[in-house]
Design a protein around this motif. Structure first.
Motif, PDB file in Angstrom:
ATOM      1  N   PHE A 103       0.837  -1.208   0.000  1.00 30.78           N
ATOM      2  CA  PHE A 103       0.000   0.000   0.000  1.00 30.78           C
ATOM      3  C   PHE A 103       0.874   1.261   0.000  1.00 30.78           C
ATOM      4  CE2 PHE A 103      -2.025   3.310   2.667  1.00 30.78           C
ATOM      5  CZ  PHE A 103      -3.068   3.647   1.826  1.00 30.78           C
ATOM      6  N   CYS A 104       1.884   1.261   0.882  1.00 32.48           N
ATOM      7  CA  CYS A 104       2.762   2.442   0.992  1.00 32.48           C
ATOM      8  C   CYS A 104       3.548   2.636  -0.297  1.00 32.48           C
ATOM      9  CB  CYS A 104       3.732   2.280   2.165  1.00 32.48           C
ATOM     10  SG  CYS A 104       2.928   2.183   3.746  1.00 32.48           S
ATOM     11  N   TYR A 105       3.979   1.539  -0.873  1.00 32.55           N
ATOM     12  CA  TYR A 105       4.778   1.624  -2.102  1.00 32.55           C
ATOM     13  C   TYR A 105       3.943   2.228  -3.233  1.00 32.55           C
ATOM     14  CZ  TYR A 105       7.638   0.211  -6.067  1.00 32.55           C
ATOM     15  OH  TYR A 105       8.384   0.219  -7.218  1.00 32.55           O
ATOM     16  N   LYS A 106       2.705   1.818  -3.318  1.00 33.71           N
ATOM     17  CA  LYS A 106       1.847   2.326  -4.388  1.00 33.71           C
ATOM     18  C   LYS A 106       1.420   3.770  -4.123  1.00 33.71           C
ATOM     19  CE  LYS A 106       1.911  -0.871  -7.257  1.00 33.71           C
ATOM     20  NZ  LYS A 106       2.606  -0.571  -8.525  1.00 33.71           N
ATOM     21  N   MET A 107       1.290   4.115  -2.858  1.00 32.67           N
ATOM     22  CA  MET A 107       0.920   5.486  -2.530  1.00 32.67           C
ATOM     23  C   MET A 107       2.082   6.444  -2.783  1.00 32.67           C
ATOM     24  SD  MET A 107      -2.160   6.250  -1.529  1.00 32.67           S
ATOM     25  CE  MET A 107      -2.105   7.735  -0.557  1.00 32.67           C
ATOM     26  N   LEU A 108       3.284   6.006  -2.402  1.00 33.22           N
ATOM     27  CA  LEU A 108       4.439   6.908  -2.461  1.00 33.22           C
ATOM     28  C   LEU A 108       5.280   6.709  -3.717  1.00 33.22           C
ATOM     29  CD1 LEU A 108       5.478   6.421   1.266  1.00 33.22           C
ATOM     30  CD2 LEU A 108       4.251   8.355   0.322  1.00 33.22           C
ATOM     31  N   CYS A 143       1.470   7.981   5.066  1.00 27.59           N
ATOM     32  CA  CYS A 143       1.750   8.222   3.642  1.00 27.59           C
ATOM     33  C   CYS A 143       1.410   9.657   3.258  1.00 27.59           C
ATOM     34  CB  CYS A 143       0.930   7.270   2.767  1.00 27.59           C
ATOM     35  SG  CYS A 143       1.554   5.609   2.748  1.00 27.59           S
ATOM     36  N   LEU A 144       0.255  10.115   3.721  1.00 28.59           N
ATOM     37  CA  LEU A 144      -0.157  11.490   3.394  1.00 28.59           C
ATOM     38  C   LEU A 144       0.815  12.499   4.007  1.00 28.59           C
ATOM     39  CD1 LEU A 144      -4.056  11.322   3.738  1.00 28.59           C
ATOM     40  CD2 LEU A 144      -2.711  11.269   1.658  1.00 28.59           C
ATOM     41  N   ASN A 145       1.261  12.206   5.238  1.00 30.52           N
ATOM     42  CA  ASN A 145       2.259  13.090   5.867  1.00 30.52           C
ATOM     43  C   ASN A 145       3.545  13.109   5.052  1.00 30.52           C
ATOM     44  OD1 ASN A 145       0.611  13.762   7.959  1.00 30.52           O
ATOM     45  ND2 ASN A 145       1.431  12.264   9.391  1.00 30.52           N
ATOM     46  N   SER A 146       3.941  11.932   4.615  1.00 30.08           N
ATOM     47  CA  SER A 146       5.179  11.828   3.830  1.00 30.08           C
ATOM     48  C   SER A 146       5.051  12.601   2.509  1.00 30.08           C
ATOM     49  CB  SER A 146       5.480  10.353   3.568  1.00 30.08           C
ATOM     50  OG  SER A 146       6.616  10.225   2.788  1.00 30.08           O
ATOM     51  N   LEU A 147       3.895  12.470   1.879  1.00 27.85           N
ATOM     52  CA  LEU A 147       3.666  13.191   0.618  1.00 27.85           C
ATOM     53  C   LEU A 147       3.679  14.700   0.853  1.00 27.85           C
ATOM     54  CD1 LEU A 147       0.845  11.095  -1.103  1.00 27.85           C
ATOM     55  CD2 LEU A 147       3.161  11.423  -1.934  1.00 27.85           C
ATOM     56  N   ARG A 148       3.080  15.081   1.979  1.00 23.94           N
ATOM     57  CA  ARG A 148       3.009  16.501   2.311  1.00 23.94           C
ATOM     58  C   ARG A 148       4.418  17.065   2.574  1.00 23.94           C
ATOM     59  NH1 ARG A 148      -0.994  16.035   6.463  1.00 23.94           N
ATOM     60  NH2 ARG A 148      -2.471  15.231   4.961  1.00 23.94           N
ATOM     61  N   ARG A 149       5.189  16.254   3.318  1.00 23.85           N
ATOM     62  CA  ARG A 149       6.552  16.702   3.656  1.00 23.85           C
ATOM     63  C   ARG A 149       7.411  16.860   2.408  1.00 23.85           C
ATOM     64  NH1 ARG A 149       6.332  13.377   8.277  1.00 23.85           N
ATOM     65  NH2 ARG A 149       7.187  11.645   7.102  1.00 23.85           N
ATOM     66  N   SER A 150       7.297  15.856   1.549  1.00 27.64           N
ATOM     67  CA  SER A 150       8.151  15.895   0.357  1.00 27.64           C
ATOM     68  C   SER A 150       7.607  16.854  -0.698  1.00 27.64           C
ATOM     69  CB  SER A 150       8.276  14.496  -0.231  1.00 27.64           C
ATOM     70  OG  SER A 150       7.023  14.050  -0.675  1.00 27.64           O
ATOM     71  N   GLY A 151       6.300  17.169  -0.577  1.00 28.56           N
ATOM     72  CA  GLY A 151       5.692  18.069  -1.553  1.00 28.56           C
ATOM     73  C   GLY A 151       5.712  17.507  -2.946  1.00 28.56           C
ATOM     74  N   ARG A 152       5.737  16.165  -2.990  1.00 28.05           N
ATOM     75  CA  ARG A 152       5.895  15.524  -4.296  1.00 28.05           C
ATOM     76  C   ARG A 152       4.543  15.056  -4.798  1.00 28.05           C
ATOM     77  NH1 ARG A 152       6.499  10.454  -5.766  1.00 28.05           N
ATOM     78  NH2 ARG A 152       6.561   9.751  -3.634  1.00 28.05           N
ATOM     79  N   HIS A 153       3.931  15.876  -5.573  1.00 29.38           N
ATOM     80  CA  HIS A 153       2.755  15.398  -6.299  1.00 29.38           C
ATOM     81  C   HIS A 153       2.778  16.060  -7.667  1.00 29.38           C
ATOM     82  CE1 HIS A 153      -1.053  14.092  -7.541  1.00 29.38           C
ATOM     83  NE2 HIS A 153      -1.557  15.297  -7.579  1.00 29.38           N
ATOM     84  N   VAL A 154       3.591  15.538  -8.522  1.00 34.80           N
ATOM     85  CA  VAL A 154       3.712  16.077  -9.872  1.00 34.80           C
ATOM     86  C   VAL A 154       2.957  15.135 -10.797  1.00 34.80           C
ATOM     87  CG1 VAL A 154       5.310  16.877 -11.634  1.00 34.80           C
ATOM     88  CG2 VAL A 154       5.989  16.918  -9.242  1.00 34.80           C
ATOM     89  N   GLY A 155       1.718  15.493 -11.030  1.00 33.78           N
ATOM     90  CA  GLY A 155       0.905  14.643 -11.892  1.00 33.78           C
ATOM     91  C   GLY A 155       1.331  14.759 -13.336  1.00 33.78           C
ATOM     92  N   LEU A 156       0.980  13.767 -14.105  1.00 34.11           N
ATOM     93  CA  LEU A 156       1.278  13.824 -15.535  1.00 34.11           C
ATOM     94  C   LEU A 156       0.388  14.866 -16.190  1.00 34.11           C
ATOM     95  CD1 LEU A 156       1.476  10.110 -16.643  1.00 34.11           C
ATOM     96  CD2 LEU A 156       3.344  11.689 -16.312  1.00 34.11           C
TER      97      LEU A 156
END
Lengths: 200, 169
Positions: free
Chosen positions: A32-37, A79-92
Motif C-alpha cells: 500500500f505504501c509503495y503504491k501510494m508513495l 503516507c499522506l504526511n510523507s507526501l506533504r513533507r516531500s511536496g511531491r505530487h507532480v501529476g502527468l
C-alpha cells in the motif's frame, strides 16, 4: 493463530505475537505504501513507522472494530504526511499520456515492465484522494465499508471517488491505446516482423 | 432537454452498476440489466475493458518487502523500547514537594538565617491577654434542676380500637 488471539496475546505482553502481527501484515502495508508513495525507500520507512505506532498504541487495539482498517488508517496517514513533507505530487500533464507507451507494440502486448511502468505513471497522475481508494480497492481488496473506515469518510463518498478515479483511468487508457494503435499502424510491414521479434 | 437529462441519469445509473459489478457488489437480479446495457453501449464496454486491463496490469508487479526492512524495523523497535524504559513516568509525575534536590551548604545557611530573621520580626503576643471572643462563647450549664417526680400511678395508651391500661402494682 487468528487475528484476535494474536492481538490479545500482544496486549498481554507477548512480544512474539507482535512479531506474528508484523509478519502477517507487513506485505500488504508495504505494498500500500509503495503504491501510494511510488518510492521503495519511503515506503519502507513509512511501513516501519506504522508498525512502531501499532506497538506504541497497543492498548487501543481492541477498541477498534477492525484491526486491518485501523492498521491501514495509520499507514494512510503516514503516507499522506510523507507526501506533504516531500511536496511531491507532480501529476502527468494530459498531453503527456502518449509518452506512456514507449513501445511500438499493441497495448495488450506490452511487456511486463512497461505495464508496471504504465500503472505507476497512472497512479502518479492521480490525486492522492483518488489514488488511495484505487489502491485500497484494486490491490488490497478492501470493501467499501473498510475503505470508508480507513479514509474516514462515508461509503457514498468512497464510491464517488472510486468511480471518478476509474473514469480518469478509462480516459488515460483510451488515449494510450489510440497512441499505441497509431504507432503500430505507422510501422512498415518489414518493421512489424522486427517489432514482434523484439517483443517476444 | 429533458430527454438529454434522462439519458444522463440513465448513463450514471449504468455507470454505477458497472462499477459495482467490477467490485463484485452488484446483486444478481441487476446483472441482466447491466449486460443488456453493455451489449448496446460500446463506450461502457470500453470502460469495463479499461478497468479490467488495468487490473490485469496491476497484478504484473510482485511487490515484496525488502529483506533489509525487517532488520531495520527490529532495530528501530529495540531503540524505541530502550528509550521507553529509560523514561520513568512515575518519577515524572511525582509532585514537587516530594522531590529532593541537593543544595549547597551556603544556600542552606542563608535559608536558616533568613527564617530566623523573619521570626524575630514577627509581633510577639502577650499570654496574659484574654480575648473577648472566648468570653462570649462561654456557656454556663447549671445542674441544680429540681428532681422531677411522677405523680400519676396510671398510664393510659390510646390506640384506635385498643385501650391499654396499666398501673404500678
Amino acid at each position: 493463530m487468528n487475528e484476535f488471539a494474536l492481538i490479545e496475546s500482544f496486549q498481554a505482553g507477548d512480544e512474539f505475537a507482535f512479531v506474528g502481527i508484523y509478519n502477517r501484515y507487513k506485505g500488504p502495508v508495504y505494498s500500500f505504501c509503495y503504491k501510494m508513495l511510488l518510492d521503495s525507500d519511503s515506503a519502507k520507512d513509512v511501513m516501519q513507522e506504522t508498525f512502531l505506532r501499532v506497538y506504541e498504541n497497543r492498548d487501543r487495539l481492541l477498541k477498534t472494530s477492525s484491526f486491518k482498517s485501523w492498521l491501514f488508517t495509520i499507514a494512510r496517514n503516514q503516507c499522506l504526511n510523507s507526501l506533504r513533507r516531500s511536496g511531491r505530487h507532480v501529476g502527468l500533464q494530459p498531453d503527456n499520456s502518449e509518452m506512456i507507451v514507449t513501445s511500438e507494440t499493441p497495448f495488450t502486448k506490452m511487456e511486463k515492465l512497461e505495464q508496471v511502468k504504465f500503472v505507476a505513471q497512472f497512479l502518479e497522475s492521480l490525486n492522492p484522494d483518488y489514488r488511495e481508494v484505487i489502491i485500497l480497492r484494486e490491490y488490497q481488496n478492501l470493501t467499501y465499508e473498510e475503505i470508508a473506515a480507513v479514509t474516514r469518510s462515508t461509503i457514498s463518498a468512497v464510491k464517488s471517488r472510486l468511480f471518478k478515479a476509474r473514469r480518469q483511468l478509462a480516459k488515460l487508457m483510451e488515449k494510450a491505446m489510440l497512441a499505441s494503435e497509431l504507432r503500430f499502424r505507422q510501422v512498415e510491414p518489414g518493421d512489424v516482423a522486427s517489432t514482434t521479434l523484439r517483443v517476444n | 432537454m429533458s430527454d438529454q437529462r434522462e439519458n444522463n441519469n440513465e448513463f450514471q445509473r449504468h455507470e454505477e452498476e458497472l462499477n459495482l459489478f467490477l467490485d463484485g457488489e452488484l446483486s444478481f437480479d441487476r446483472q441482466a440489466n447491466l449486460y443488456s446495457h453493455l451489449a448496446e453501449h460500446p463506450e461502457s464496454r470500453s470502460f469495463m475493458d479499461s478497468v479490467m486491463l488495468f487490473r490485469r496490469m496491476s497484478r504484473q508487479e510482485f511487490i515484496a518487502v525488502p529483506p533489509a526492512a525487517d532488520d531495520e524495523f527490529f532495530e528501530r523497535l529495540a531503540t524505541l523500547k530502550a528509550s521507553n524504559s529509560q523514561i520513568d513516568r512515575v518519577q515524572d509525575r511525582e509532585p514537587l514537594w516530594n522531590s529532593r534536590k541537593p543544595i549547597s551548604m551556603r544556600t542552606a545557611l542563608a535559608t536558616v538565617v533568613a527564617v530566623f530573621m523573619v521570626g524575630l520580626l514577627l509581633p510577639i503576643s502577650n499570654p496574659n491577654e484574654s480575648t473577648s471572643f472566648l468570653e462570649q462563647e462561654e456557656e454556663r450549664v447549671f445542674f441544680d434542676v429540681p428532681q422531677t417526680r411522677v405523680l400519676q400511678s396510671y398510664i393510659y395508651v390510646f390506640v384506635p380500637g385498643l385501650t391499654i391500661e396499666a398501673d404500678d402494682n
